[in-house]
Enzyme design. Structure first.
Site, PDB file in Angstrom:
ATOM      1  N   TYR A   1       6.908  -9.250   7.385  1.00  0.00           N
ATOM      2  CA  TYR A   1       6.533 -10.663   7.237  1.00  0.00           C
ATOM      3  C   TYR A   1       6.620 -11.418   8.559  1.00  0.00           C
ATOM      4  CZ  TYR A   1       6.818  -9.856   2.194  1.00  0.00           C
ATOM      5  OH  TYR A   1       6.623  -9.373   0.920  1.00  0.00           O
TER       6      TYR A   1
ATOM      7  N   LYS B   1      12.468   3.764   2.836  1.00  0.00           N
ATOM      8  CA  LYS B   1      11.407   4.775   2.703  1.00  0.00           C
ATOM      9  C   LYS B   1      11.546   5.673   3.926  1.00  0.00           C
ATOM     10  CE  LYS B   1       7.693   6.374   0.652  1.00  0.00           C
ATOM     11  NZ  LYS B   1       7.761   7.098  -0.616  1.00  0.00           N
TER      12      LYS B   1
ATOM     13  N   ASP C   1      10.208   3.997  -3.923  1.00  0.00           N
ATOM     14  CA  ASP C   1       9.418   4.376  -5.105  1.00  0.00           C
ATOM     15  C   ASP C   1      10.329   4.825  -6.246  1.00  0.00           C
ATOM     16  OD1 ASP C   1       9.932   6.284  -3.176  1.00  0.00           O
ATOM     17  OD2 ASP C   1       8.227   7.544  -3.654  1.00  0.00           O
TER      18      ASP C   1
ATOM     19  N   ASP D   1      11.243  -8.168  -1.784  1.00  0.00           N
ATOM     20  CA  ASP D   1      10.346  -9.121  -2.431  1.00  0.00           C
ATOM     21  C   ASP D   1       9.802  -8.509  -3.722  1.00  0.00           C
ATOM     22  OD1 ASP D   1       8.819 -11.341  -2.809  1.00  0.00           O
ATOM     23  OD2 ASP D   1       7.449 -10.999  -1.140  1.00  0.00           O
TER      24      ASP D   1
END
Ligand code: NAD
Length: 372
Positions: A141, A191, A223, A247
């Site tokens: 972001y 990740k 995931d 988020d």
């Protein structure tokens, strides 16, 4: 105690829910003997319309001069065509930066009284009590460079995910410290099988974790975490993660426990805390007096607990919310078909009234109750 708060109602349902949150805060201050200094300023579309900027200087200065900021929501269809820098959401991102609020806390708790609101079976979701600790000032972001370049038909878009060790270290410390006060379990979500940022994240979190041997640390890929949140939500205590994963997972956790309108958040770490409901400006229901103000009111509870260190007052607000729900009060988003609903104003008034009565007896008690 002096409570200096700036309120930023913002857009859409923001002003409607903040009006009720303010009412509750005023009642807490009056009832528990605190002095409340409440200033109100513009942000987002409201500020764009009045000043041509989504975060005017006057708003930043007022926020920095206070101890805590209570924000409604920003955004709306009228501004969707604006370039990114002058969209309402840019004002909110800049405010978070200006306040140095790098740790976003998003609790997601299952309330048995709202069991029908969760899409999951009750035996799966009962007991869910998750605190998502999301890094708020780094990652995709904010990372530079970012752009959309090239000729139409062959344009390329770039965003940059960037994390430094110090940024990971400081958010990890917040996560472990909070886990220590809860069930002492922390899952760090990344990740790291694909992303360098996540490899560094895992390494730094593990290092910080060694200073908190009483907290059980585990790691999950984002995931798998998304799947486990739905399959076994009760197994999570604190979830520590970076900006974008947080988020997404926090909205998912909201879906798991029922209604978006119930979710509150605190953004801390800097000199001034920022407290806001997780939902957006809900333009589809704005101005109709039917928005659920509980996320905003529970954000006041987070403010009392984290900025003002007033756990008794925070608990009073939380008990008032539970009492309103226990008494059968439902805004439209929480009601089942055919169930009677109340307005934003009615539920806000009842909660403020509970706080007023509870304060007279020195805090929440079973003897004070709200009924429909
Ligand atoms: P949203 O959260 O505003 O609404 C999603 C759905 O949930 C809508 O159907 C809405 O009616 C409902 N809803 C949300 N809050 C509710 C409440 N308190 N009571 C009852 N129902 C509620 O998300 P969206 O529709 O994706 O976004 C609308 C606007 O809000 C966009 O401009 C977006 O950029 C902005 N937004 C702002 C924030 C923020 O200010 N922090 C967060 C998310 C979205």
């Amino acid at each position: 105690m002096q409570l200096r708060v700036t309120s930023l109602p913002g857009d859409g349902i923001g002003p409607e829910v903040i009006q009720q949150a303010r009412r509750v805060l005023e009642q807490v201050a009056g009832g528990f003997g605190h002095t409340l200094e409440l200033d109100e300023k513009e942000i987002g579309g409201a500020a764009l319309t009045k000043f041509g900027h989504p975060l005017p200087d006057g708003t930043i200065q007022a926020c920095l001069a206070s101890q805590a900021v209570l924000l409604g929501a920003v955004g709306g269809p009228a501004f969707d065509h604006h370039p990114r820098e002058i969209r309402p959401e840019a004002g909110l991102l800049r405010l978070r930066q200006a306040l140095g609020a790098y740790a976003n806390l998003r609790p997601a708790v299952f309330y048995p009284v709202l069991r029908e609101s969760s899409p999951l079976r009750e035996d799966v979701v009962r007991g869910t009590d998750i605190l998502i600790v999301r890094e708020l000032l780094g990652g995709l972001y904010f990372g530079q460079p970012r752009s959309i370049e090239g000729a139409n038909g062959s344009r390329e878009a770039v965003n940059t995910m960037r994390y430094g060790e110090a940024e990971i270290d400081r958010i990890a410390r917040i996560g472990f410290a909070l886990a220590r006060k809860r069930r002492k379990k922390l899952v760090s979500v990344d990740k790291s099988n694909v992303l360098e940022c996540s490899r560094l994240w895992r390494e730094v979190v593990t290092r910080v974790g060694s200073e908190f041997p009483d907290v059980l640390l585990s790691h999950m890929y984002v995931d798998s975490a998304a799947m486990a949140l739905v399959l076994k939500p009760t197994e999570f205590d604190v979830v520590l993660t970076e900006n974008m994963f947080g988020d997404i997972l926090s909205d998912q956790a909201g879906g798991v426990v029922g209604s978006l309108g119930l979710l509150a958040s605190a953004s801390i770490g800097g000199p001034v805390g920022l407290y806001e409901p997780v939902h957006g400006s809900a333009p589809d229901i704005a101005g109709r007096g039917i928005a659920n103000p509980l996320g905003a009111i529970l954000s006041v509870a987070l403010m009392l607990r984290h900025t003002f260190q007033l756990p008794r007052e925070a608990e009073c607000v939380e008990t008032a919310v539970m009492s309103a729900l226990g008494g059968g009060l439902r805004t439209r988003d929480l009601a089942r078909a055919g169930e009677r609903t109340v307005t934003t104003e009615e539920i806000g008034w009842q909660i403020a009234e509970f706080v007023r009565q509870a304060a007279k007896t020195g805090g929440p008690s079973d003897r004070v109750s709200v009924s429909v």
